[in-house]
Design a protein around this motif. Structure first.
Motif, short mmCIF file in Angstrom:
data_model
loop_
_atom_site.label_atom_id
_atom_site.label_comp_id
_atom_site.label_asym_id
_atom_site.label_seq_id
_atom_site.Cartn_x
_atom_site.Cartn_y
_atom_site.Cartn_z
N TYR A 92 0.84 -1.20 0.00
CA TYR A 92 0.00 0.00 0.00
C TYR A 92 0.88 1.25 0.00
O TYR A 92 0.64 2.19 -0.77
N SER A 99 2.46 1.87 -3.33
CA SER A 99 1.51 2.29 -4.36
C SER A 99 1.17 3.78 -4.28
O SER A 99 0.57 4.32 -5.22
N ARG A 102 -7.55 1.88 -3.29
CA ARG A 102 -6.67 1.01 -4.05
C ARG A 102 -7.46 -0.23 -4.42
O ARG A 102 -8.09 -0.85 -3.56
N THR A 146 -6.63 -6.81 -5.19
CA THR A 146 -5.48 -7.45 -5.81
C THR A 146 -5.75 -8.93 -6.00
O THR A 146 -6.59 -9.52 -5.31
N ASP A 185 4.37 -3.73 -6.30
CA ASP A 185 2.99 -4.12 -6.59
C ASP A 185 2.20 -4.22 -5.29
O ASP A 185 2.63 -4.89 -4.36
N PRO A 186 1.06 -3.55 -5.16
CA PRO A 186 0.27 -3.62 -3.92
C PRO A 186 -0.10 -5.03 -3.52
O PRO A 186 -0.37 -5.29 -2.36
#
Length: 266
Positions: free
Chosen positions: A113, A116, A179, A182, A263-264
């Motif tokens: 997080y 990002s 966000r 994922t 990458d989150p």
């Protein structure tokens, strides 16, 4: 501002986990149980994290990160409030269960997080800033919470943590961006096939075992031996080490993270 919010989340959640270390005699007296039972409010907390994190990471992988963080901070507010008013030891255990279950999910999500929120070339510094909240909790949060608890009663410390958790819930909702969900993690079985995972896990377990064994029962030991000089050293040395560690981490983390960590969902 977003990184400051995540730093504060790290600070409050780690302080929540470890504050019983500083208030162990007071909590033992207040709940009417032996001091080693209070130690289980820390040790049992860690065991719950170990058991719950992987299944919950899989279950929550498709949730928006901000929404997930809002829920987690709400549970921290509830758990700390319940502990502050706990009339007996079983309710205190239940309160710790409420906060422990989601603790590992929070920390498993924080790095991705944080990364990002910034450009790739600043991802390393962003993660370092957020994870500095861990050191800040041990070098400032727990000592301040201990002083507060000793002066106004141990329940006050957890009541304050509950209020701060509620404030952070609002801050997360207002100041952090959404966000997207994922992909689900690849699973525990695949990770356990990697030798590096076993090495890092073993090293982390040994370090945490030593740290928590010492710190959890340090207050009773110092109380029995009445070594004020030792107490001062114990307070000053970790604080100094924490400051140096944070400063070194921020200086080192000037460059980007490897792509997987940016990458989150990593």
């Amino acid at each position: 501002m977003a990184l400051t919010v995540l730093f504060s989340v790290a600070l409050i959640t780690i302080t929540t986990e470890t504050l019983p270390m500083g208030l162990l005699p007071e909590m033992s007296h207040g709940l009417g149980v032996p001091q080693d039972w209070i130690g289980w409010l820390v040790g049992g907390y860690s065991l719950i994290i170990i058991v719950a994190t992987m299944p919950l990471m899989t279950m929550t992988a498709r949730l928006d990160r901000r929404r997930l963080l809002v829920v987690i901070m709400g549970l921290f507010a509830v758990g700390n409030a319940l502990l502050a008013v706990a009339p007996n030891y079983p309710i205190a255990l239940l309160a710790r269960l409420v906060t422990a279950v989601e603790h590992g999910v929070l920390w498993s999500s924080m790095a991705g997080y944080a990364a990002s929120l910034v450009t790739h070339d600043r991802a390393g510094r962003a993660v370092a800033v957020v994870f500095a909240g861990n050191s800040a909790a041990l070098t400032a949060g727990v000592p301040l919470g201990t002083l507060l608890g000793q002066a106004l009663g141990w329940r006050t410390g957890f009541a304050v943590l509950s209020g701060l958790s509620a404030l952070l819930l609002v801050a997360v909702r207002v100041l952090l961006p959404e966000r997207p969900a994922t992909p689900a993690p690849s699973g525990l079985r695949g990770a356990l096939r990697l030798p590096s995972v076993w090495i890092v896990t073993a090293a982390t377990a040994l370090v945490m075992l030593g740290q928590f064994t010492l710190h959890t029962y340090l207050m009773p030991y110092l109380g029995e031996t009445d070594q004020s000089g030792t107490a001062t050293a114990v307070a000053v040395l970790p604080a100094t080490g924490g400051v140096v560690t944070v400063a070194a981490g921020l200086r080192r983390a000037r460059g980007p993270l490897p792509p997987a960590h940016a990458d989150p969902g990593a």
